[in-house]
Design a protein around this motif. Structure first.
Motif, PDB file in Angstrom:
ATOM      1  N   LEU A   2       0.826  -1.209   0.000  1.00 18.83           N
ATOM      2  CA  LEU A   2       0.000   0.000   0.000  1.00 18.83           C
ATOM      3  C   LEU A   2       0.860   1.258   0.000  1.00 18.83           C
ATOM      4  N   GLY A   3       2.034   1.186   0.623  1.00 18.13           N
ATOM      5  CA  GLY A   3       2.944   2.323   0.552  1.00 18.13           C
ATOM      6  C   GLY A   3       3.378   2.593  -0.874  1.00 18.13           C
ATOM      7  N   ARG A   4       3.615   1.520  -1.633  1.00 17.43           N
ATOM      8  CA  ARG A   4       4.024   1.694  -3.031  1.00 17.43           C
ATOM      9  C   ARG A   4       2.851   2.144  -3.900  1.00 17.43           C
ATOM     10  N   VAL A   5       1.616   1.762  -3.542  1.00 16.94           N
ATOM     11  CA  VAL A   5       0.438   2.305  -4.240  1.00 16.94           C
ATOM     12  C   VAL A   5       0.388   3.815  -4.067  1.00 16.94           C
ATOM     13  N   ALA A   6       0.606   4.278  -2.836  1.00 14.19           N
ATOM     14  CA  ALA A   6       0.606   5.723  -2.576  1.00 14.19           C
ATOM     15  C   ALA A   6       1.678   6.433  -3.383  1.00 14.19           C
ATOM     16  N   GLN A   7       2.861   5.826  -3.468  1.00 16.77           N
ATOM     17  CA  GLN A   7       3.950   6.441  -4.233  1.00 16.77           C
ATOM     18  C   GLN A   7       3.598   6.533  -5.715  1.00 16.77           C
ATOM     19  N   ALA A   8       2.970   5.486  -6.264  1.00 20.65           N
ATOM     20  CA  ALA A   8       2.612   5.504  -7.685  1.00 20.65           C
ATOM     21  C   ALA A   8       1.522   6.530  -7.979  1.00 20.65           C
ATOM     22  N   ILE A   9       0.533   6.609  -7.093  1.00 25.19           N
ATOM     23  CA  ILE A   9      -0.526   7.611  -7.278  1.00 25.19           C
ATOM     24  C   ILE A   9       0.062   9.014  -7.192  1.00 25.19           C
ATOM     25  N   GLY A  10       0.968   9.215  -6.246  1.00 26.95           N
ATOM     26  CA  GLY A  10       1.598  10.523  -6.112  1.00 26.95           C
ATOM     27  C   GLY A  10       2.476  10.877  -7.299  1.00 26.95           C
TER      28      GLY A  10
END
Length: 380
Positions: free
Chosen positions: A69-77
């Motif tokens: 989920l941390g990497r999902v946040a990074q990709a969305i950002g």
């Protein structure tokens, strides 16, 4: 090839799909990662002239998380940062209202997948779960707002960064599948010929056959290392894909009986993109002898995980192409361009199969890993 806005959203979706496979042993950790996803989503939606009214309950942690989920946040950002580039192309793309709706829908759908992971991995935080459900309702409304369903338009091609490096043959399939999906989405119904309808149905059958072959190989390979849930899901996919193939075969027969044809093969952009996709899949599934054996395709668990991602990508794009064809046929009938007998007009007999693969079970509960499953068959 440079990373595009569409590529970044595909990466975010891919990571969100992968997040369905595992569990978070630490509830506070998954909630902290969710806060990062929520902040990134709100930031992204602001650039798309949208907003989430539900506020996060606390600031996300300052440290970078390597969890899914941390990497999902990074990709969305990262995708949002691309929109923040103040150049003429971005300014033009951000002025098309329908494309903004489509992008908001995709971002919300990705965040909604992440939220379902959080809901599955938290039990003792009642206040946070209540807040989460409130956010999920809002995200679901935004995710369902794109009624056009024809892609991201001009936003898709916005690019930034250096050339993308494709590590191996498997990594070529995702971009090729996305190009195939996009080629069909950008084809206006008025420009579709009868031979294009037949070609698209054949493409869907072929891609479905490839996925069935991959799933069968994953099940039979001794070194795949799949758990019981993954094996069960693959068996469901194989069963449903066989039914989907039979439905598509009946539609092909209907095209032959009902449609006049222009001589020659289809030369649409969808056909061209499909041939590229077929070549990419053939490179990993075939050699000079024919189809590779399960042992050759899946020599170890890492290869199995990669093939699961390939199958998921192909299923997702197949769903989008099938939905697009169904909408095209409906438009052609409504515009008087495709004539059917009156007694057959109310039925779906002449419509192509419209599968629906989701990341949830029929009951709507996210599993540890759910490849996109065919839950209904429309062409009967």
């Amino acid at each position: 090839m440079r990373a595009t806005y569409e590529d970044l959203l595909r990466t975010a979706r891919r990571i969100a799909v992968s997040a369905q496979r595992g569990t978070y042993p630490d509830e506070s950790e998954v909630l902290a990662d969710w806060q990062a996803v929520l902040f990134a989503t709100k930031y992204h939606l602001r650039w798309l002239r949208g907003r989430l009214s539900t506020e996060p309950w606390e600031c996300p942690p300052g440290k970078r998380s390597d969890n899914a989920l941390g990497r999902v946040a990074q990709a969305i950002g990262a995708a949002a940062d691309l929109l923040a580039v103040e150049d003429a192309a971005a300014a033009t793309a951000l002025n098309v209202g329908e494309d903004l709706v489509a992008a908001r829908s995709e971002v919300a759908a990705i965040a909604l997948m992440a939220a379902k992971v959080v809901l599955r991995n938290t039990w003792s935080f009642d206040a946070e779960r209540t807040h989460l459900r409130s956010v999920m309702r809002e995200l679901a409304d935004i995710a369902g707002s794109d009624v056009r369903r024809t892609g991201l338009g001009g936003l898709a091609g916005l690019a930034a960064g250096g050339p993308a490096v494709l590590a191996d043959a498997r990594s070529m399939i995702g971009p090729a599948a996305a190009r195939w999906e996009r080629a069909h989405a950008l084809m206006p119904p008025a420009a579709v010929l009868t031979r294009d309808l037949r070609s698209t149905t054949a493409q869907l059958r072929t891609v479905g056959g490839y996925v069935c072959h991959l799933a069968t190989s994953l099940l039979s390979a001794p070194a795949s290392g799949l758990d019981a849930r993954e094996r069960r899901d693959l068996k469901v996919i194989i069963s449903e894909l066989r039914g989907f193939g039979a439905s598509a075969g009946r539609v092909e027969s209907t095209w032959r009986r009902r449609l006049s044809d222009l001589s020659g093969l289809s030369d649409s952009q969808g056909e061209v993109a499909f041939l590229d996709l077929k070549g990419a899949v053939d490179r990993i599934t075939r050699d000079e002898r024919g189809f590779r054996t399960a042992r050759e395709l899946v020599p170890d668990h890492r290869s199995a995980a990669g093939l699961l991602d390939v199958a998921d990508e192909l299923l997702w794009c197949t769903e989008q192409v099938s939905r697009n064809q169904q909408q095209t046929v409906s438009w052609l009938i409504g515009a008087g361009r495709l004539f059917v007998p009156r007694q057959e007009a109310p039925s779906r007999h002449l419509l192509p199969p419209a599968p629906s693969w989701w990341l949830t079970s029929v009951a709507g509960e996210v599993g540890a890993y759910r490849p996109r499953r065919l839950l209904r068959r429309a062409a009967r």
